[in-house]
Design an enzyme around this catalytic site. Sequence first.
Site, PDB file in Angstrom:
ATOM      1  N   HIS A 190      -1.538   5.889   2.757  1.00 56.56           N
ATOM      2  CA  HIS A 190      -0.951   4.595   3.119  1.00 56.56           C
ATOM      3  C   HIS A 190      -1.432   3.506   2.148  1.00 56.56           C
ATOM      4  O   HIS A 190      -0.649   2.685   1.673  1.00 56.56           O
ATOM      5  CB  HIS A 190      -1.381   4.184   4.533  1.00 56.56           C
ATOM      6  CG  HIS A 190      -0.883   5.073   5.632  1.00 56.56           C
ATOM      7  ND1 HIS A 190      -1.701   5.572   6.616  1.00 56.56           N
ATOM      8  CD2 HIS A 190       0.355   5.559   5.912  1.00 56.56           C
ATOM      9  CE1 HIS A 190      -0.996   6.308   7.460  1.00 56.56           C
ATOM     10  NE2 HIS A 190       0.248   6.334   7.047  1.00 56.56           N
ATOM     11  N   ARG A 245       6.444  11.779   0.968  1.00 59.62           N
ATOM     12  CA  ARG A 245       5.523  12.813   0.470  1.00 59.62           C
ATOM     13  C   ARG A 245       6.232  14.055  -0.025  1.00 59.62           C
ATOM     14  O   ARG A 245       5.750  14.746  -0.907  1.00 59.62           O
ATOM     15  CB  ARG A 245       4.563  13.236   1.595  1.00 59.62           C
ATOM     16  CG  ARG A 245       3.490  12.234   1.883  1.00 59.62           C
ATOM     17  CD  ARG A 245       2.848  12.504   3.206  1.00 59.62           C
ATOM     18  NE  ARG A 245       3.784  12.224   4.289  1.00 59.62           N
ATOM     19  CZ  ARG A 245       3.437  11.934   5.534  1.00 59.62           C
ATOM     20  NH1 ARG A 245       2.171  11.920   5.868  1.00 59.62           N
ATOM     21  NH2 ARG A 245       4.346  11.671   6.441  1.00 59.62           N
ATOM     22  N   LYS A 271       5.058   6.420  22.787  1.00 58.46           N
ATOM     23  CA  LYS A 271       4.224   7.255  21.908  1.00 58.46           C
ATOM     24  C   LYS A 271       2.766   7.215  22.328  1.00 58.46           C
ATOM     25  O   LYS A 271       2.285   6.186  22.795  1.00 58.46           O
ATOM     26  CB  LYS A 271       4.322   6.727  20.464  1.00 58.46           C
ATOM     27  CG  LYS A 271       5.271   7.510  19.590  1.00 58.46           C
ATOM     28  CD  LYS A 271       5.118   7.055  18.162  1.00 58.46           C
ATOM     29  CE  LYS A 271       5.664   8.006  17.148  1.00 58.46           C
ATOM     30  NZ  LYS A 271       5.550   7.466  15.795  1.00 58.46           N
ATOM     31  N   SER A 277      -1.606  11.497   8.795  1.00 58.71           N
ATOM     32  CA  SER A 277      -2.529  11.054   9.859  1.00 58.71           C
ATOM     33  C   SER A 277      -2.731  12.141  10.913  1.00 58.71           C
ATOM     34  O   SER A 277      -3.863  12.392  11.344  1.00 58.71           O
ATOM     35  CB  SER A 277      -1.993   9.787  10.528  1.00 58.71           C
ATOM     36  OG  SER A 277      -1.930   8.740   9.605  1.00 58.71           O
TER      37      SER A 277
HETATM   38  P1  ADP Z   1       2.121   9.586   9.202  1.00 60.15           P
HETATM   39  O1  ADP Z   1       1.612  10.149  10.473  1.00 60.15           O
HETATM   40  O2  ADP Z   1       3.217  10.420   8.609  1.00 60.15           O
HETATM   41  O3  ADP Z   1       1.025   9.239   8.250  1.00 60.15           O
HETATM   42  P2  ADP Z   1       2.960   6.761   9.605  1.00 60.15           P
HETATM   43  O4  ADP Z   1       3.984   6.327  10.591  1.00 60.15           O
HETATM   44  O5  ADP Z   1       1.610   6.208   9.807  1.00 60.15           O
HETATM   45  O6  ADP Z   1       2.929   8.336   9.655  1.00 60.15           O
HETATM   46  O7  ADP Z   1       3.466   6.454   8.132  1.00 60.15           O
HETATM   47  C1  ADP Z   1       3.925   5.183   7.741  1.00 60.15           C
HETATM   48  C2  ADP Z   1       4.603   5.302   6.404  1.00 60.15           C
HETATM   49  O8  ADP Z   1       3.674   5.786   5.442  1.00 60.15           O
HETATM   50  C3  ADP Z   1       5.771   6.294   6.374  1.00 60.15           C
HETATM   51  O9  ADP Z   1       6.749   5.794   5.492  1.00 60.15           O
HETATM   52  C4  ADP Z   1       5.150   7.540   5.807  1.00 60.15           C
HETATM   53  O10 ADP Z   1       6.100   8.360   5.189  1.00 60.15           O
HETATM   54  C5  ADP Z   1       4.189   6.926   4.811  1.00 60.15           C
HETATM   55  N1  ADP Z   1       3.082   7.809   4.485  1.00 60.15           N
HETATM   56  C6  ADP Z   1       2.232   8.427   5.323  1.00 60.15           C
HETATM   57  N2  ADP Z   1       1.322   9.165   4.643  1.00 60.15           N
HETATM   58  C7  ADP Z   1       1.631   9.013   3.316  1.00 60.15           C
HETATM   59  C8  ADP Z   1       1.083   9.530   2.088  1.00 60.15           C
HETATM   60  N3  ADP Z   1       0.070  10.379   2.085  1.00 60.15           N
HETATM   61  N4  ADP Z   1       1.669   9.144   0.928  1.00 60.15           N
HETATM   62  C9  ADP Z   1       2.732   8.307   0.945  1.00 60.15           C
HETATM   63  N5  ADP Z   1       3.287   7.798   2.050  1.00 60.15           N
HETATM   64  C10 ADP Z   1       2.747   8.140   3.220  1.00 60.15           C
END
Ligand code: ADP
Length: 159
Positions: free
Chosen positions: A17, A90, A41, A128
């Site tokens: 993130h 990703r 959720k 996550s």
């Molecule tokens: P996640 O559980 O997939 O991490 P989030 O809802 O917290 O979910 O993700 C928020 C945004 O960050 C989404 O657009 C997700 O695709 C992106 N994201 C999550 N992890 C990564 C990563 N490792 N690299 C790039 N983008 C990411």
Amino acid sequence: MITALFPGSFDPPTFGHLNIIERSRKIFGEIHVVIAVNSQKKYLFSESERLEMMHKLTEKWDNVHVSTCRTLIVEYAKKNNAIVLLRGIRNVADFSYEFDLSMLNKGLDSSIETVFMPTDPEFFVLKSSAIKELAFLGGDISKMVPDLVADLLKKKLIK
Ligand code: ADP
């Protein structure tokens, strides 16, 4: 100056993130990291815990702001004069999911554009949900999340 929203659960924030935030803040004028609060959720970290973690991790960047949102993200965007929804990608599975979501949001408000940013290669495995699972099993997550997140995660899982 274009304001972009970066919405997500951030339960918890990862280096993946932060990589997206750090790169996008050089492209857009302002980045609003928007922490989704969805009553349907289940989150490991509360709204205030996720807000505080993300705030501490991004306070060094002057054009990055953190807030929470309980409404539709396009409504939030409209209220905050943001025209871009930024999403990290990703892999192809992310793209497929994010593409559908972008179509849905476009249908709700055609003036809001979704912009995809591919992850940098070293972060593509960071998710996550997988990190929580790994931490729960006692795995080493030190290269996946900042120390403050790792510490809180350990405390949470001991409870
Ligand atoms: P996640 O559980 O997939 O991490 P989030 O809802 O917290 O979910 O993700 C928020 C945004 O960050 C989404 O657009 C997700 O695709 C992106 N994201 C999550 N992890 C990564 C990563 N490792 N690299 C790039 N983008 C990411």
